[in-house]
Motif scaffolding. Sequence first.
Motif, PDB file in Angstrom:
ATOM      1  N   LEU A 549       0.838  -1.204   0.000  1.00  0.00           N
ATOM      2  CA  LEU A 549       0.000   0.000   0.000  1.00  0.00           C
ATOM      3  C   LEU A 549       0.868   1.248   0.000  1.00  0.00           C
ATOM      4  CD1 LEU A 549      -2.404  -1.104   2.902  1.00  0.00           C
ATOM      5  CD2 LEU A 549      -2.751  -1.498   0.476  1.00  0.00           C
ATOM      6  N   LEU A 550       0.475   2.237  -0.812  1.00  0.00           N
ATOM      7  CA  LEU A 550       1.122   3.552  -0.792  1.00  0.00           C
ATOM      8  C   LEU A 550       0.091   4.558  -0.312  1.00  0.00           C
ATOM      9  CD1 LEU A 550       3.126   3.574  -4.168  1.00  0.00           C
ATOM     10  CD2 LEU A 550       3.944   2.987  -1.894  1.00  0.00           C
ATOM     11  N   ASN A 551       0.314   5.082   0.904  1.00  0.00           N
ATOM     12  CA  ASN A 551      -0.664   5.984   1.552  1.00  0.00           C
ATOM     13  C   ASN A 551      -2.065   5.378   1.534  1.00  0.00           C
ATOM     14  OD1 ASN A 551       1.175   7.863   2.293  1.00  0.00           O
ATOM     15  ND2 ASN A 551       0.593   9.420   0.793  1.00  0.00           N
ATOM     16  N   GLY A 552      -2.134   4.068   1.810  1.00  0.00           N
ATOM     17  CA  GLY A 552      -3.420   3.388   1.908  1.00  0.00           C
ATOM     18  C   GLY A 552      -3.986   2.900   0.585  1.00  0.00           C
ATOM     19  N   THR A 553      -3.337   3.203  -0.548  1.00  0.00           N
ATOM     20  CA  THR A 553      -3.830   2.766  -1.866  1.00  0.00           C
ATOM     21  C   THR A 553      -3.124   1.477  -2.278  1.00  0.00           C
ATOM     22  OG1 THR A 553      -4.161   5.080  -2.492  1.00  0.00           O
ATOM     23  CG2 THR A 553      -4.162   3.449  -4.267  1.00  0.00           C
ATOM     24  N   LEU A 554      -3.906   0.441  -2.621  1.00  0.00           N
ATOM     25  CA  LEU A 554      -3.346  -0.849  -2.997  1.00  0.00           C
ATOM     26  C   LEU A 554      -2.698  -0.777  -4.384  1.00  0.00           C
ATOM     27  CD1 LEU A 554      -3.063  -3.948  -2.553  1.00  0.00           C
ATOM     28  CD2 LEU A 554      -5.313  -4.185  -3.593  1.00  0.00           C
ATOM     29  N   ILE A 555      -1.463  -1.285  -4.502  1.00  0.00           N
ATOM     30  CA  ILE A 555      -0.753  -1.377  -5.780  1.00  0.00           C
ATOM     31  C   ILE A 555      -0.719  -2.860  -6.181  1.00  0.00           C
ATOM     32  CG2 ILE A 555       1.349  -0.797  -7.048  1.00  0.00           C
ATOM     33  CD1 ILE A 555      -0.066   1.618  -5.852  1.00  0.00           C
ATOM     34  N   GLU A 556      -1.640  -3.262  -7.077  1.00  0.00           N
ATOM     35  CA  GLU A 556      -1.818  -4.680  -7.429  1.00  0.00           C
ATOM     36  C   GLU A 556      -0.558  -5.291  -8.027  1.00  0.00           C
ATOM     37  OE1 GLU A 556      -3.887  -7.007  -7.048  1.00  0.00           O
ATOM     38  OE2 GLU A 556      -5.875  -6.214  -6.632  1.00  0.00           O
ATOM     39  N   GLU A 557       0.182  -4.510  -8.831  1.00  0.00           N
ATOM     40  CA  GLU A 557       1.353  -5.060  -9.528  1.00  0.00           C
ATOM     41  C   GLU A 557       2.445  -5.538  -8.570  1.00  0.00           C
ATOM     42  OE1 GLU A 557      -0.955  -2.782 -12.281  1.00  0.00           O
ATOM     43  OE2 GLU A 557      -0.045  -2.169 -10.406  1.00  0.00           O
ATOM     44  N   LEU A 558       2.453  -5.010  -7.327  1.00  0.00           N
ATOM     45  CA  LEU A 558       3.506  -5.366  -6.376  1.00  0.00           C
ATOM     46  C   LEU A 558       3.083  -6.477  -5.422  1.00  0.00           C
ATOM     47  CD1 LEU A 558       4.871  -1.805  -5.488  1.00  0.00           C
ATOM     48  CD2 LEU A 558       5.734  -3.415  -7.183  1.00  0.00           C
ATOM     49  N   SER A 559       1.850  -6.973  -5.550  1.00  0.00           N
ATOM     50  CA  SER A 559       1.382  -8.053  -4.675  1.00  0.00           C
ATOM     51  C   SER A 559       2.150  -9.336  -4.987  1.00  0.00           C
ATOM     52  CB  SER A 559      -0.113  -8.300  -4.877  1.00  0.00           C
ATOM     53  OG  SER A 559      -0.851  -7.156  -4.496  1.00  0.00           O
ATOM     54  N   THR A 560       2.311 -10.176  -3.969  1.00  0.00           N
ATOM     55  CA  THR A 560       3.023 -11.442  -4.148  1.00  0.00           C
ATOM     56  C   THR A 560       2.461 -12.484  -3.191  1.00  0.00           C
ATOM     57  OG1 THR A 560       5.221 -12.452  -4.184  1.00  0.00           O
ATOM     58  CG2 THR A 560       4.844 -10.816  -2.504  1.00  0.00           C
ATOM     59  N   ILE A 561       2.677 -13.766  -3.501  1.00  0.00           N
ATOM     60  CA  ILE A 561       2.221 -14.869  -2.654  1.00  0.00           C
ATOM     61  C   ILE A 561       3.409 -15.366  -1.833  1.00  0.00           C
ATOM     62  CG2 ILE A 561       1.081 -17.122  -2.597  1.00  0.00           C
ATOM     63  CD1 ILE A 561      -0.585 -14.835  -3.831  1.00  0.00           C
TER      64      ILE A 561
END
Length: 657
Positions: A549-561
């Motif tokens: 999260l950047l300032n509470g906004t989710l960045i989908e491209e950086l998600s990982t399992i």
Amino acid sequence: MSFAVRLSSRVYQKSLRFALQTCTYQQCGLHTSRLQKNKEPEQEADKFDLKSFPVDYIRNFSIIAHVDHGKSTLADRLLEFTGAIKKDADNKQVLDKLQVERERGITVKAQTASITYKHKGQTYLLNLIDTPGHVDFSYEVSRSLSACDGVILLVDANEGVQAQTVANFYLAFTNELSILPVLNKIDLKNADPESVKEQLLTLFEIDPDEVLMISAKKGIGIEEVITSVIDRITCPAKKCDPDAPLRALLFDSWFDKYKGAVCLILIVDGTLKKGDVVSSAHTGKSYEIRDVGILTPQERSVQQLFAGQVGYFTANIRSAKEAQVGDTFHLKGIPCEPLEGFRQAKPMVFAGMYPMDQSEHPALRAAIDRLTLNDSSVSVNKESSAALGQGWRLGFLGLLHMDVFNQRLEQEHGAQVVVTTPSVPYKVRIHGEKALREYGEEEPTITNPIQWPDPQVIVETSEPMVMGTIITPDSYLGAIITLCQDRRGIQHSLRNLDQNRIIVQYKLPLNEIVVDFYDNLKSVTSGYATFDYEDIGYEPSSLVKLDILLNGTLIEELSTIVHSSRARLIGKQICEKLSNTMPRHLFQIAIQAAVRGKILARTNIKAVRKDVLAKCYGGDISRKMKLLKRQAEGKKRMKMYGNIEVPRETFINILKR
């Protein structure tokens, strides 16, 4: 004067006529010689009759070895000794055609060479089937070995038994092949043949008296290898029937832009000739045979291929997807029992691939299409990212396969690509009608973190596991155990190989070794350890999706399992990397790693700020506090309305390997 002119013109015309006749005769002669040259290969094909080699006088064998143990050098010497190629100092890696194979010293595409040798008054046909040696290509190796009746187990007398030697031995052993042990590089100063023989006895119960000792580089012992292949490797008579209907095993293929797919085959039963119409047992499609031949190692057309022989055919097959490794071909209208062991190639490592610049997208698409024509095991799916643009999600057999594919893109097509950090496929068991409708099955396979289901519908998660084999000097055992335990490894076995070296087996999650495990292993063992692994299926595991999260906004491209036990550590690493690569804004940015809404790690990027106290040189403190308070209020308003712009370079630095 006029008579002289007429005489000279008549002489000129005669000389011109003579010159034209001479030129015509020369052209005819040149044309005739060209025709004769063109006919020579056809006459050679007619002379080279494979019918003179019954099944009892055929030997199909392969050379298996660890990387850099001299497999290609031995193949070169065998070809030279039997006269298949001329003796030349330039004969280095003759069977390795690709630039990446020559640079890395590995085999990516299997090659075959058919050679003849006269032994005890009888001429034998020897088919050397070159196989990839790496575990990533284990399915191709198993299919290639199924076309063989025996193997040369090549071991470096200097290095001894290494990880891939063990894997390749057991692959040949389970296929019930004759095994011919050979020690190479005995001419080296530090070679210790007796110690390596002891290792072969300890690990594989190979009698030291049966081990041949050679130097492929200097040509020592090559004749003994060839005679041992004839005497100690069985002929294919047990599994081949010349009188039965055609059955041909396809064990490799490549794409030719003029001929289509060229299929390397073993004739198990019957015969195959030009003009036959064959059908694939896998796809059911039928093709007319345009050309049959053998590799010597150049393509050489023949009239017919007989049972037990190895060769190639072309049949206007326009896609490598139709020429699947392990498929069985039979005559159209005469169905047969397909040969056992065929399965679809199963990708084990997935990575996103994007062009450096979106203007290069069409060129990269064409390059990937051309490469996948030659490699049907690569899965390709379109993918788009808000950060990186249009790209593809590619599936590979393993890490080496991915590296080779990327290197070939750069070398053969000049493509500059961004390859994201590789991930592995996970299995998730879900419940609920809505979730089942969305995913279409109860246990979908997830290859991209964006596809991860909602935690509320997840019943169980599973991840792929591998059995890793490490051979190392015993002084590094402590460092290796620490490394494997840090990667969630479970020790399976530990035994001595000889007085100085040990062999350790660990059960490891594939996700923990795909990025930097091998590099770290080489670091902690000063480069002495060798590593190999094999897939052992899926096991239940506690997996979670790590969000950034950047300032509470989710960045989908950086998600990982990740595994739940490592979520905090990995989250902290990503946050720190982001804080070092992202540009500063006029307001503070909070970078957070979260799992199911719970914050596990956080770092802040400080705001770019003007020094509002620069003009205050003395005076009351309340004046300074008033200026600082006004600045803080402005920053707070800016944070509410300001957008965080993450440059593409930041995503590339975070996502790329």
